[in-house]
Design an enzyme around this catalytic site. Structure first.
Site, PDB file in Angstrom:
ATOM      1  N   HIS A  82       0.835  -1.200   0.000  1.00 23.27           N
ATOM      2  CA  HIS A  82       0.000   0.000   0.000  1.00 23.27           C
ATOM      3  C   HIS A  82       0.864   1.242   0.000  1.00 23.27           C
ATOM      4  O   HIS A  82       1.786   1.363   0.800  1.00 23.27           O
ATOM      5  CB  HIS A  82      -0.904   0.006   1.239  1.00 23.27           C
ATOM      6  CG  HIS A  82      -1.737   1.242   1.344  1.00 23.27           C
ATOM      7  ND1 HIS A  82      -2.922   1.387   0.669  1.00 23.27           N
ATOM      8  CD2 HIS A  82      -1.535   2.399   2.012  1.00 23.27           C
ATOM      9  CE1 HIS A  82      -3.421   2.585   0.922  1.00 23.27           C
ATOM     10  NE2 HIS A  82      -2.601   3.220   1.732  1.00 23.27           N
ATOM     11  N   ASP A 161     -14.756   3.918   8.195  1.00 24.63           N
ATOM     12  CA  ASP A 161     -13.719   4.803   7.639  1.00 24.63           C
ATOM     13  C   ASP A 161     -14.313   5.736   6.594  1.00 24.63           C
ATOM     14  O   ASP A 161     -13.889   6.884   6.475  1.00 24.63           O
ATOM     15  CB  ASP A 161     -12.574   3.983   7.029  1.00 24.63           C
ATOM     16  CG  ASP A 161     -11.483   4.893   6.472  1.00 24.63           C
ATOM     17  OD1 ASP A 161     -10.870   5.620   7.284  1.00 24.63           O
ATOM     18  OD2 ASP A 161     -11.271   4.925   5.254  1.00 24.63           O
ATOM     19  N   ARG A 168     -13.511  13.988   8.222  1.00 23.94           N
ATOM     20  CA  ARG A 168     -12.160  14.548   8.415  1.00 23.94           C
ATOM     21  C   ARG A 168     -11.812  15.523   7.297  1.00 23.94           C
ATOM     22  O   ARG A 168     -11.202  16.569   7.525  1.00 23.94           O
ATOM     23  CB  ARG A 168     -11.124  13.404   8.455  1.00 23.94           C
ATOM     24  CG  ARG A 168     -11.186  12.609   9.742  1.00 23.94           C
ATOM     25  CD  ARG A 168     -10.393  11.319   9.623  1.00 23.94           C
ATOM     26  NE  ARG A 168      -8.994  11.572   9.362  1.00 23.94           N
ATOM     27  CZ  ARG A 168      -8.166  10.715   8.755  1.00 23.94           C
ATOM     28  NH1 ARG A 168      -8.608   9.534   8.338  1.00 23.94           N
ATOM     29  NH2 ARG A 168      -6.913  11.016   8.560  1.00 23.94           N
ATOM     30  N   SER A 183      -6.914   4.531   9.723  1.00 22.45           N
ATOM     31  CA  SER A 183      -7.703   4.527   8.492  1.00 22.45           C
ATOM     32  C   SER A 183      -7.071   3.574   7.459  1.00 22.45           C
ATOM     33  O   SER A 183      -7.750   2.723   6.879  1.00 22.45           O
ATOM     34  CB  SER A 183      -7.762   5.967   7.946  1.00 22.45           C
ATOM     35  OG  SER A 183      -8.175   6.000   6.615  1.00 22.45           O
ATOM     36  N   LYS A 187      -8.286  -0.810   6.650  1.00 21.82           N
ATOM     37  CA  LYS A 187      -8.646  -1.292   5.310  1.00 21.82           C
ATOM     38  C   LYS A 187      -7.711  -2.416   4.862  1.00 21.82           C
ATOM     39  O   LYS A 187      -8.129  -3.385   4.253  1.00 21.82           O
ATOM     40  CB  LYS A 187      -8.620  -0.121   4.317  1.00 21.82           C
ATOM     41  CG  LYS A 187      -9.806   0.823   4.525  1.00 21.82           C
ATOM     42  CD  LYS A 187      -9.750   2.047   3.645  1.00 21.82           C
ATOM     43  CE  LYS A 187      -8.738   3.044   4.134  1.00 21.82           C
ATOM     44  NZ  LYS A 187      -8.795   4.369   3.567  1.00 21.82           N
TER      45      LYS A 187
HETATM   46  N1  URA Z   1      -5.224   7.371   3.173  1.00 26.01           N
HETATM   47  C1  URA Z   1      -6.211   6.795   3.872  1.00 26.01           C
HETATM   48  O1  URA Z   1      -6.768   5.778   3.465  1.00 26.01           O
HETATM   49  N2  URA Z   1      -6.590   7.361   5.031  1.00 26.01           N
HETATM   50  C2  URA Z   1      -6.015   8.478   5.522  1.00 26.01           C
HETATM   51  O2  URA Z   1      -6.389   8.930   6.591  1.00 26.01           O
HETATM   52  C3  URA Z   1      -4.977   9.061   4.788  1.00 26.01           C
HETATM   53  C4  URA Z   1      -4.598   8.477   3.604  1.00 26.01           C
END
Ligand code: URA
Length: 433
Positions: A82, A161, A168, A183, A187
């Site tokens: 990622h 999220d 946010r 966050s 995932k």
């Molecule tokens: N990418 C994400 O998935 N979440 C964040 O908070 C920042 C970058």
């Protein structure tokens, strides 16, 4: 439990319990906690932080707020990578096939671009017919048979999220390490892979502006991964200037294909090789970095990595002919040469500015509702440390519209030149585990 008391606790810099954090996430999912209260707690977290215990509890609560993908039916080690996001980042398109050709299983859920950063799904959709939406069972079958699938994140993955991120975004509460770490990791963990490699970017074009901040985010995410039993490692990589040369969608697919033919830009190829080494060590495919590197280079030389990319695209209904002949990918009406107005060494080539310029051509979205023009973008001819003479071509601009004077001014404003030699930066600054 009253949510107002939880907000007050964080306001007063006290540690939240696992139960309190779970209460918050449950309330987000069932709608019983209004946005204004969640926003207030988010701001308290931005200002007063969360310790590693609270961050792990938040990640776990978010991870289980929706579907958790079970990849156990897929044979072999399922490896995920990622990136925290950047400009010109087409890593998954080249690295995924390379490690799949070495025997890892890549069951990847990717995202779309927003603002100056691009998204893997948008790039893949430059290929005619390519589908990012596959049923669960077909996704697993494809990974089993072909070794790799890249799809969009399903709506049921970590719904907490989605709500929190949207809040946010509009309440100035994105930049906080516990919130970013939870966050991303919720995932990744819900996506079910055995190993996770995080490419944490720092610099002008990244969330984290300094190497130290990137290291801190990486450590927070590694701690979460370990706490929840997943082999998690991180590399800290440069995003002061774009990665590779191409910034766009179809032109980035072409650059990924070129890389799989051994003709990619040096920085991008090196990042893929180093990331691949770590992933192959994580998966236990090789015992040393040297063996892993040799195997990865072999996948380029013998065409097996390109073969994997083609198999994946064919399985996901994409037109493989566009990979075999990249001139069939969407083409822009004009290709304009941007010539240097100075002589010197490139000292700075601002990734944020370049990403924004590509977005303004139509390669990215300013808002989630915007559509994308896959054919447009920028291909850099020279990068940081390179010497250019006045009149040399700095970049090619692929566009379907005339460039405005403002765009041209901003393009040249993204460069800084020096009369003295500028040191070349490494692409990867650190690896943490
Ligand atoms: N990418 C994400 O998935 N979440 C964040 O908070 C920042 C970058």
């Amino acid at each position: 439990m009253r949510f107002v008391d939880i907000i007050a606790k964080k306001r007063d810099r006290l540690e939240l319990t696992k139960e309190e954090i779970q209460f918050w996430i449950n309330g987000i999912v069932d709608g019983s906690i209004p946005d204004y209260q969640s926003s207030s707690l988010l701001m308290a977290i931005v200002l007063n932080g969360m310790n590693s215990k609270e961050t792990a509890a938040l990640t776990e609560a978010m991870m289980y707020s929706g579907d958790v993908i079970d990849l156990s039916g897929i044979e072999g080690i399922k490896a995920d990578k990622h990136s925290t996001g950047g400009v010109g980042d087409k890593t998954s398109l080249a690295l995924g096939p390379m490690v799949a050709a070495c025997g890892l299983k890549v069951a990847k859920m990717s995202g779309r671009g927003l603002g100056h950063t691009g998204g893997t799904l948008d790039k893949l959709e430059s290929i005619e017919g390519f589908s990012c939406e596959i049923e669960d069972e077909d996704f697993k079958k494809q990974v089993n048979e072909c070794g790799i699938a890249i799809i969009g994140q399903t709506a049921k993955l970590v719904p907490a999220d989605k709500t929190l991120y949207a809040l946010r975004d509009v309440t100035a509460t994105v930049p906080a390490i516990p919130l970013i770490a939870s966050s991303i990791m919720s995932k990744k963990l819900a996506s079910g892979s055995d190993t996770i490699l995080l490419d944490v970017k720092f610099g002008e074009g990244a969330f984290m502006k300094t190497v130290d901040d990137a290291r801190e985010l990486a450590r927070a995410m590694i701690a979460i991964g370990k706490e929840l039993g997943r082999d998690t490692r991180a590399m800290i990589s440069d995003m002061n200037q774009p990665l590779g040369n191409a910034i766009g969608n179809a032109i980035e697919v072409k650059e990924a294909v070129d890389t799989l033919h051994g003709k990619g830009p040096e920085d991008f190829t090196e990042l893929c090789l180093q990331a691949g080494e770590i992933m192959l060590l994580q998966g236990g495919v090789y015992a040393t970095k040297e063996e892993a590197r040799k195997a990865l280079i072999q996948t380029i030389e013998d065409g097996s990595a390109f073969g994997k990319l083609k198999d994946m695209v064919a399985s996901q209904a994409g037109n493989v002919a566009m990979l075999e002949d990249t001139s069939l990918l969407p083409q822009a009406k004009y290709v304009l040469e941007m010539k240097s107005v100075q002589t010197g060494y490139i000292q700075n080539l601002n990734a944020l500015e370049m990403g924004t310029l590509a977005m303004r051509l139509g390669a990215g979205r300013a808002t989630k509702a915007d559509s994308i023009d896959h054919s447009v973008g920028i291909v850099l001819n020279a990068k940081k440390s390179d010497h250019v003479n006045m009149g040399d071509v700095l970049a090619l601009v692929y566009t379907n519209q005339e460039l405005t004077p403002e765009w041209i001014e901003d393009f040249y404003g993204a460069y800084k030149f020096s009369t003295v030699v500028v040191e070349r930066d490494p692409i990867i600054f650190d690896v943490l585990q």
